[in-house]
Enzyme design. Sequence first.
Site, short mmCIF file in Angstrom:
data_model
loop_
_atom_site.label_atom_id
_atom_site.label_comp_id
_atom_site.label_asym_id
_atom_site.label_seq_id
_atom_site.Cartn_x
_atom_site.Cartn_y
_atom_site.Cartn_z
CB SER A 189 -0.96 -0.02 1.19
OG SER A 189 -0.25 0.09 2.39
CG ASP A 228 -6.43 -1.73 10.62
OD1 ASP A 228 -5.37 -2.28 10.26
OD2 ASP A 228 -6.62 -1.33 11.78
N1 ATP Z 1 -4.26 10.36 1.67
C1 ATP Z 1 -4.92 9.36 1.09
N2 ATP Z 1 -5.72 9.61 0.01
C2 ATP Z 1 -6.37 8.62 -0.60
N3 ATP Z 1 -6.30 7.32 -0.24
C3 ATP Z 1 -5.52 7.02 0.81
C4 ATP Z 1 -4.77 8.01 1.53
N4 ATP Z 1 -4.09 7.40 2.55
C5 ATP Z 1 -4.40 6.10 2.45
N5 ATP Z 1 -5.23 5.85 1.43
C6 ATP Z 1 -5.82 4.56 1.02
O1 ATP Z 1 -5.66 3.59 2.03
C7 ATP Z 1 -4.81 2.52 1.60
C8 ATP Z 1 -3.90 2.09 2.72
O2 ATP Z 1 -3.17 3.21 3.17
P1 ATP Z 1 -1.65 3.17 3.67
O3 ATP Z 1 -0.75 2.76 2.57
O4 ATP Z 1 -1.40 4.48 4.31
O5 ATP Z 1 -1.72 1.98 4.73
P2 ATP Z 1 -0.95 1.77 6.11
O6 ATP Z 1 0.35 2.53 6.08
O7 ATP Z 1 -0.92 0.34 6.37
O8 ATP Z 1 -1.96 2.50 7.09
P3 ATP Z 1 -2.30 2.24 8.63
O9 ATP Z 1 -1.56 3.33 9.35
O10 ATP Z 1 -3.77 2.38 8.69
O11 ATP Z 1 -1.80 0.88 9.00
C9 ATP Z 1 -4.07 3.07 0.36
O12 ATP Z 1 -3.74 2.04 -0.52
C10 ATP Z 1 -5.12 4.02 -0.22
O13 ATP Z 1 -6.10 3.30 -0.96
#
Ligand code: ATP
Length: 160
Positions: A63, A95
């Site tokens: 992600s 999540d």
């Molecule tokens: N600023 C944003 N704008 C649009 N979509 C977002 C954004 N932040 C996160 N997402 C969406 O959420 C998904 C997962 O986000 P991210 O890559 O930040 O996961 P993570 O780092 O595992 O987050 P977490 O802190 O919840 O564990 C991304 O693939 C995207 O679809």
Amino acid sequence: MKYILDTSGEALLKGARAGVYLLKPNLGELATLCGVETISFLELESIAQTFLKNNPCEVLVVSLGPQGAVMLTAQSVDYISAPIVYQKSTIGAGDSMVAGMVHALAQGKSLSEMVKYGVACGTAATMTDGTQLCKRKDVEELNDWISSNSNTSQKIKINA
Ligand SMILES: Nc1ncnc2c1ncn2[C@@H]1O[C@H](COP(=O)(O)OP(=O)(O)OP(=O)(O)O)[C@@H](O)[C@H]1O
Ligand SMILES: [Mg+2]
């Protein structure tokens, strides 16, 4: 039984070594898994492919926050852009993404449909305040947009 893992640190390292169907690291977690400090977009694909070759994991979904996600298998690489939305809080985006992918898989959807639905759920989660969950209406609208838009690209590895 298919295991899906989304965790960090020691648990991530042990879980990945033990073998899972699908792993959902963010860039920092993938760097931990690969024993490097940071990963830039330029090197992401080759690092992820090397990881897949050397670990018992079938599907790797990395992600990328506002940039969406990249999904790799032994045969393919798919990039899915996240739609631009009015963002309130990114708490729970990862999540929600995993929950969306599990839901899609449970419904018998393809991997390509699964990762798009996951991105839709993750992005929808950023449209609500604080720790609030995503709204179904937002998820469906974003999923339709992602699925109908030519914003995804797929590469098939010929000599994988
Ligand atoms: N600023 C944003 N704008 C649009 N979509 C977002 C954004 N932040 C996160 N997402 C969406 O959420 C998904 C997962 O986000 P991210 O890559 O930040 O996961 P993570 O780092 O595992 O987050 P977490 O802190 O919840 O564990 C991304 O693939 C995207 O679809
Ligand atoms: Mg996370």
